[in-house]
Design a protein around this motif. Structure first.
Motif, mmCIF file in Angstrom:
data_model
loop_
_atom_site.group_PDB
_atom_site.id
_atom_site.type_symbol
_atom_site.label_atom_id
_atom_site.label_comp_id
_atom_site.label_asym_id
_atom_site.label_seq_id
_atom_site.Cartn_x
_atom_site.Cartn_y
_atom_site.Cartn_z
ATOM 1 N N TRP A 218 5.285 4.485 2.319
ATOM 2 C CA TRP A 218 5.843 5.808 2.614
ATOM 3 C C TRP A 218 6.018 6.012 4.111
ATOM 4 N N GLN A 219 5.012 5.639 4.887
ATOM 5 C CA GLN A 219 5.068 5.794 6.343
ATOM 6 C C GLN A 219 6.222 4.974 6.925
ATOM 7 N N GLY B 296 8.457 8.551 0.305
ATOM 8 C CA GLY B 296 8.078 8.781 1.692
ATOM 9 C C GLY B 296 9.155 9.529 2.446
ATOM 10 N N CYS C 289 9.641 13.432 2.198
ATOM 11 C CA CYS C 289 8.791 14.319 3.000
ATOM 12 C C CYS C 289 9.418 14.705 4.336
ATOM 13 N N ARG D 65 9.579 6.614 6.233
ATOM 14 C CA ARG D 65 9.786 7.781 7.104
ATOM 15 C C ARG D 65 10.141 7.365 8.525
ATOM 16 N N ASN E 276 0.852 -1.182 0.000
ATOM 17 C CA ASN E 276 0.000 0.000 0.000
ATOM 18 C C ASN E 276 0.887 1.231 0.000
ATOM 19 N N LYS E 277 0.607 2.178 -0.883
ATOM 20 C CA LYS E 277 1.434 3.374 -1.050
ATOM 21 C C LYS E 277 1.668 4.089 0.277
ATOM 22 N N GLU E 278 0.614 4.392 1.006
ATOM 23 C CA GLU E 278 0.756 5.131 2.265
ATOM 24 C C GLU E 278 1.552 4.343 3.301
ATOM 25 N N GLU E 279 1.349 3.045 3.361
ATOM 26 C CA GLU E 279 2.067 2.213 4.328
ATOM 27 C C GLU E 279 3.562 2.153 3.990
#
Length: 120
Positions: A19-20, A59, A62, A23, A14-17
């Motif tokens: 990236w998170q 990720g 950012c 980070r 998952n893209k958000e996972e």
């Protein structure tokens, strides 16, 4: 210059996972090693074949100060029996710290990659 390694796993492609996780991993490496972004020569990320939703470096981009850090993504070698859903990073850092003073960071299931390192 020293290399600082780290790895973290994600639950899903998952893209958000992704990236998170990137980070969180990089932030922990910076904190534990007291590294400033201006001291980073480059960050090289790799991801296992099953992570195709996003580049981990996006990720990390950012994070404060990472707009000037050279970032690179690569595909981890597909080895039978290797860990899945894994993001790895190598930070090349200007530091006067000795190799033995560097704290490599392995989080989640990725801790199994380096059982010789103490978990925090």
């Amino acid at each position: 210059m020293r290399g600082i390694r780290g790895a973290i796993t994600v639950g899903e492609n998952n893209k958000e996972e992704i990236w998170q996780a990137a980070r969180i991993l990089v932030a922990q490496i910076l904190r534990r090693n007291r590294v400033k972004t201006e001291d980073i020569g480059a960050a090289i990320f790799s991801a296992t074949e099953d992570l195709t939703a996003a580049f981990p470096s996006t990720g990390a981009r950012c994070l404060p100060g990472f707009d000037a850090v050279p970032l690179f993504d690569a595909r981890q070698c597909a080895i039978d029996g290797s860990m899945d859903h894994c993001i790895r990073v190598l930070l090349l850092v200007d530091t006067t710290r000795k190799q033995s003073e560097i704290q490599h960071v392995y989080m989640g299931r990725a801790q199994a990659l380096r059982p010789d390192l103490r978990s925090f």
